[in-house]
Design a protein around this motif. Structure first.
Motif, PDB file in Angstrom:
ATOM      1  N   ILE A 199       0.848  -1.202   0.000  1.00  0.00           N
ATOM      2  CA  ILE A 199       0.000   0.000   0.000  1.00  0.00           C
ATOM      3  C   ILE A 199       0.879   1.246   0.000  1.00  0.00           C
ATOM      4  CG2 ILE A 199      -1.709   1.326   1.332  1.00  0.00           C
ATOM      5  CD1 ILE A 199      -2.749  -1.317   2.477  1.00  0.00           C
ATOM      6  N   GLY A 200       0.586   2.169  -0.897  1.00  0.00           N
ATOM      7  CA  GLY A 200       1.323   3.432  -0.924  1.00  0.00           C
ATOM      8  C   GLY A 200       2.815   3.253  -1.145  1.00  0.00           C
ATOM      9  N   GLY A 201       3.188   2.258  -1.951  1.00  0.00           N
ATOM     10  CA  GLY A 201       4.610   2.071  -2.277  1.00  0.00           C
ATOM     11  C   GLY A 201       5.377   1.274  -1.235  1.00  0.00           C
ATOM     12  N   ARG A 202       4.685   0.713  -0.256  1.00  0.00           N
ATOM     13  CA  ARG A 202       5.365  -0.059   0.797  1.00  0.00           C
ATOM     14  C   ARG A 202       4.666  -1.392   1.055  1.00  0.00           C
ATOM     15  NH1 ARG A 202       5.054   4.666   2.073  1.00  0.00           N
ATOM     16  NH2 ARG A 202       6.947   5.882   1.870  1.00  0.00           N
ATOM     17  N   TRP A 203       5.487  -2.381   1.384  1.00  0.00           N
ATOM     18  CA  TRP A 203       4.913  -3.646   1.875  1.00  0.00           C
ATOM     19  C   TRP A 203       4.319  -3.354   3.244  1.00  0.00           C
ATOM     20  CZ3 TRP A 203       4.566  -7.373  -1.619  1.00  0.00           C
ATOM     21  CH2 TRP A 203       5.451  -7.356  -2.702  1.00  0.00           C
ATOM     22  N   THR A 204       3.133  -3.857   3.506  1.00  0.00           N
ATOM     23  CA  THR A 204       2.467  -3.518   4.763  1.00  0.00           C
ATOM     24  C   THR A 204       2.843  -4.513   5.860  1.00  0.00           C
ATOM     25  OG1 THR A 204       0.616  -4.923   4.150  1.00  0.00           O
ATOM     26  CG2 THR A 204       0.438  -2.606   3.581  1.00  0.00           C
ATOM     27  N   ASP A 205       2.582  -4.135   7.109  1.00  0.00           N
ATOM     28  CA  ASP A 205       2.641  -5.126   8.196  1.00  0.00           C
ATOM     29  C   ASP A 205       1.327  -5.888   8.113  1.00  0.00           C
ATOM     30  OD1 ASP A 205       4.989  -4.137   9.143  1.00  0.00           O
ATOM     31  OD2 ASP A 205       3.974  -2.607  10.367  1.00  0.00           O
ATOM     32  N   ASN A 206       1.318  -7.061   8.684  1.00  0.00           N
ATOM     33  CA  ASN A 206       0.053  -7.789   8.744  1.00  0.00           C
ATOM     34  C   ASN A 206      -0.644  -7.385  10.041  1.00  0.00           C
ATOM     35  OD1 ASN A 206      -2.033  -9.511   8.627  1.00  0.00           O
ATOM     36  ND2 ASN A 206      -0.832 -11.397   8.577  1.00  0.00           N
ATOM     37  N   ALA A 207      -1.469  -6.305   9.967  1.00  0.00           N
ATOM     38  CA  ALA A 207      -1.989  -5.627  11.157  1.00  0.00           C
ATOM     39  C   ALA A 207      -2.656  -6.578  12.152  1.00  0.00           C
ATOM     40  CB  ALA A 207      -2.973  -4.542  10.716  1.00  0.00           C
ATOM     41  N   GLN A 208      -3.568  -7.389  11.648  1.00  0.00           N
ATOM     42  CA  GLN A 208      -4.325  -8.256  12.556  1.00  0.00           C
ATOM     43  C   GLN A 208      -3.632  -9.577  12.809  1.00  0.00           C
ATOM     44  OE1 GLN A 208      -8.113  -9.207  10.914  1.00  0.00           O
ATOM     45  NE2 GLN A 208      -9.212  -8.010  12.420  1.00  0.00           N
ATOM     46  N   GLY A 209      -2.663  -9.873  11.970  1.00  0.00           N
ATOM     47  CA  GLY A 209      -1.958 -11.157  12.084  1.00  0.00           C
ATOM     48  C   GLY A 209      -2.744 -12.333  11.522  1.00  0.00           C
ATOM     49  N   LYS A 210      -3.929 -12.091  10.970  1.00  0.00           N
ATOM     50  CA  LYS A 210      -4.719 -13.203  10.423  1.00  0.00           C
ATOM     51  C   LYS A 210      -4.195 -13.577   9.030  1.00  0.00           C
ATOM     52  CE  LYS A 210      -9.149 -12.858  12.673  1.00  0.00           C
ATOM     53  NZ  LYS A 210     -10.458 -12.248  12.596  1.00  0.00           N
ATOM     54  N   THR A 211      -4.215 -14.858   8.757  1.00  0.00           N
ATOM     55  CA  THR A 211      -3.737 -15.309   7.448  1.00  0.00           C
ATOM     56  C   THR A 211      -4.701 -16.341   6.862  1.00  0.00           C
ATOM     57  OG1 THR A 211      -2.465 -17.092   8.449  1.00  0.00           O
ATOM     58  CG2 THR A 211      -1.276 -15.036   8.040  1.00  0.00           C
ATOM     59  N   PHE A 212      -4.509 -16.620   5.573  1.00  0.00           N
ATOM     60  CA  PHE A 212      -5.224 -17.760   4.974  1.00  0.00           C
ATOM     61  C   PHE A 212      -4.201 -18.636   4.262  1.00  0.00           C
ATOM     62  CE2 PHE A 212      -5.370 -14.302   1.879  1.00  0.00           C
ATOM     63  CZ  PHE A 212      -5.088 -14.908   0.674  1.00  0.00           C
ATOM     64  N   ASP A 213      -4.537 -19.924   4.151  1.00  0.00           N
ATOM     65  CA  ASP A 213      -3.595 -20.876   3.564  1.00  0.00           C
ATOM     66  C   ASP A 213      -3.684 -20.887   2.042  1.00  0.00           C
ATOM     67  OD1 ASP A 213      -2.776 -21.667   6.067  1.00  0.00           O
ATOM     68  OD2 ASP A 213      -4.159 -23.375   6.171  1.00  0.00           O
ATOM     69  N   VAL A 214      -2.525 -21.041   1.439  1.00  0.00           N
ATOM     70  CA  VAL A 214      -2.474 -21.210  -0.021  1.00  0.00           C
ATOM     71  C   VAL A 214      -1.961 -22.629  -0.284  1.00  0.00           C
ATOM     72  CG1 VAL A 214      -1.547 -20.305  -2.189  1.00  0.00           C
ATOM     73  CG2 VAL A 214      -1.840 -18.770  -0.217  1.00  0.00           C
TER      74      VAL A 214
END
Ligand code: ADP
Length: 483
Positions: free
Chosen positions: A14-29
């Motif tokens: 976002i906005g030219g930067r890799w973001t932190d994962n704010a909530q820490g939630k993920t999904f599996d690929v």
């Protein structure tokens, strides 16, 4: 877990930067060939999606627009980065989608072709003054960027679909907020790694969000700062987007489902028709919206044509696409597999005959569905009415030209169609009668960057590719000058 220099970051952008994962939630690929989890991608929050829209808005330039030269350079840089990294992007794509490696790498070339085409034709978006001088004015037409565009892509062409949309959006000078399908986010992350390293776009010009479609879709539909959505996916979701954006009268570019007829007349070159059908039908495991879904064969040649298909299908190899010499990979997930199986069961129960492939009860306990040919299919069967999205070739027999045009059109969809005949006049008549945005004559080829592609009827709105596609993200503004 997948390792790649293009997947060092596993976050949004976002906005030219890799973001932190704010909530820490993920999904599996998953890798559909092995059933194993290969990565965990972030499930981003509503606030993050809103931040992506805000970043896009900050990159939009109306009063001092990005020049044609600047935009062309972005397009060329992305094209070159894709070409230079074709092997690795293709490998990532193969692992998360399952299509054979060579085909996956071919898709990267195809994607580069859209950036190339837009870079070469971008001049068409320059302002022009019309030759007439009505009402004593000089009339200039400008092509203004519509604004921040939401680009939502499906899993069946993880790099091809975004290339179609992003190339035209960037050519227009539109920032975008991009959402890949949750089955295939890794190829998109790889594209963002390349854009981050190899292009000089302003911060906020391209933004990546991943996670729940409901969360992301809601922000994109509701935000007044997103005047346009370009979506490729199911007709069901397309209809929802139409409803959810009606209030704001957003511009929509939609490429939705298909139910492609593939018509073989008795004067066709049957070997060429069979070769083209195999190439068309089994691309991406039969999971493309241009894959032939109903094969209409003239009754005089149906048996011979069925045998030609069976010979070809019986030679095909099915397996993990990463292993090189494989014709057909797995289906994307269990739901996809179950749908093809249901279509096969339903057809056989209702009287279709199995020409090649396995009976439903002999199918294995994995996502590899063997290439299958059935005959004597009719309009009461699911495989005739619905898009199967898998390696099932259902043949229906016909007698006359009028009858087959009517049968071809007997669907709410109108994306791709194909007609094989040696009679040029008949081909013209049939193509004109078929209400499909694409009609191949003696070819099973799908879209190409140089030509417009899109659906009639419930298959969508708008075109991608060609000059028509180049104009999707601009709005014409007319400025008559009085003195
Ligand atoms: P498919 O059947 O090919 O997976 P979908 O229409 O379900 O097609 O999905 C295509 C893309 O649209 C995916 O990126 C998916 O996450 C996204 N999507 C699904 N539902 C919505 C929604 N309500 N709003 C926005 N995007 C959505």
């Amino acid at each position: 877990m997948i390792e790649s220099p293009l997947l060092e970051k596993m976050t949004g952008y976002i906005g030219g930067r890799w973001t932190d994962n704010a909530q820490g939630k993920t999904f599996d690929v998953y890798n559909p060939a092995t059933g194993k989890v290969i990565a965990q991608a972030p499930s981003m929050t509503e606030d993050e999606v809103k931040a992506a829209v805000a970043a896009g808005k900050s990159a939009l330039r109306l009063t001092s627009p990005y020049s044609i030269e600047t935009r062309r350079k972005w397009l060329e840089d992305i094209r070159d980065a894709l070409k230079a990294n074709k092997e690795e992007v293709g490998r990532i794509l193969c692992m998360e989608h399952g299509k054979p490696l060579q085909e996956a790498q071919g898709e990267v070339d195809y994607a580069a072709g859209f950036f190339d085409y837009c870079s070469k034709h971008i001049q068409a978006l320059d302002a022009h003054t019309i030759p007439e001088k009505p009402k004593d004015c000089t009339w200039t037409v400008h092509y203004r960027p519509i604004g921040v565009a939401g680009l939502i892509t499906p899993w069946n062409f993880p790099i091809g679909m975004i290339a179609k949309k992003l190339s035209a959006a960037l050519a227009a000078g539109c920032p975008s907020v991009i959402k890949p399908a949750s089955e295939t986010p890794l190829t998109m992350i790889a594209l963002f790694s390349l854009m981050d390293k190899h292009t000089d776009m302003p911060d906020g010009m391209v933004n990546l969000v991943m996670g729940k479609a409901s969360v992301i879709g809601k922000v994109l539909c509701e935000s007044p700062d997103v005047p346009m959505l370009s979506f490729t996916g199911s007709t069901e979701v397309g209809r929802k987007l139409i409803l959810d954006t009606a209030e704001q009268v957003k511009k929509l570019a939609l490429e939705l489902g298909g139910n492609a007829p593939f018509i073989v007349f008795d004067d066709a070159d049957l070997d060429a028709a069979a070769d083209n059908l195999i190439a068309n039908k089994f691309r991406g495991g039969g999971q493309t919206c241009v894959c032939a879904n109903r094969i209409f064969v003239h009754e005089k040649v149906a048996d011979v044509f069925g045998q030609k298909l069976a010979e070809r299908v019986n030679r095909m190899t099915v397996g993990d696409g990463i292993n090189g010499d494989v014709d057909l990979g797995p289906l994307i997930n269990q739901a996809g597999f179950d749908k093809v199986k249901r279509h096969l069961e339903d057809a056989l129960e209702k009287g279709a005959g199995l020409v090649a492939g396995k009976k439903p009860e002999d199918l294995g306990d994995n996502l590899f569905f063997p290439p299958t040919v059935i005959t004597d299919v009719d309009r009461d069967m699911c495989c005739y009415r619905e898009e199967t999205f898998g390696p099932l070739v259902p043949m229906a027999l016909f007698r006359t030209e009028e009858e087959v045009i009517e049968a071809g059109n007997d669907t709410e969809f109108g994306l791709a169609s194909y007609v094989f005949t040696g009679d040029a006049e008949r081909a013209q008549r049939v193509a004109a009668g078929l209400r499909f945005g694409h009609c191949g004559w003696n070819t099973g080829t799908g879209p190409t960057p140089e030509a417009p592609f899109g659906g009639m009827k419930a298959s969508g709105i708008g075109r991608e590719g060609g000059l028509e596609g180049l104009f999707e993200f601009v709005e014409a503004q007319t400025v008559p000058r009085g003195f």
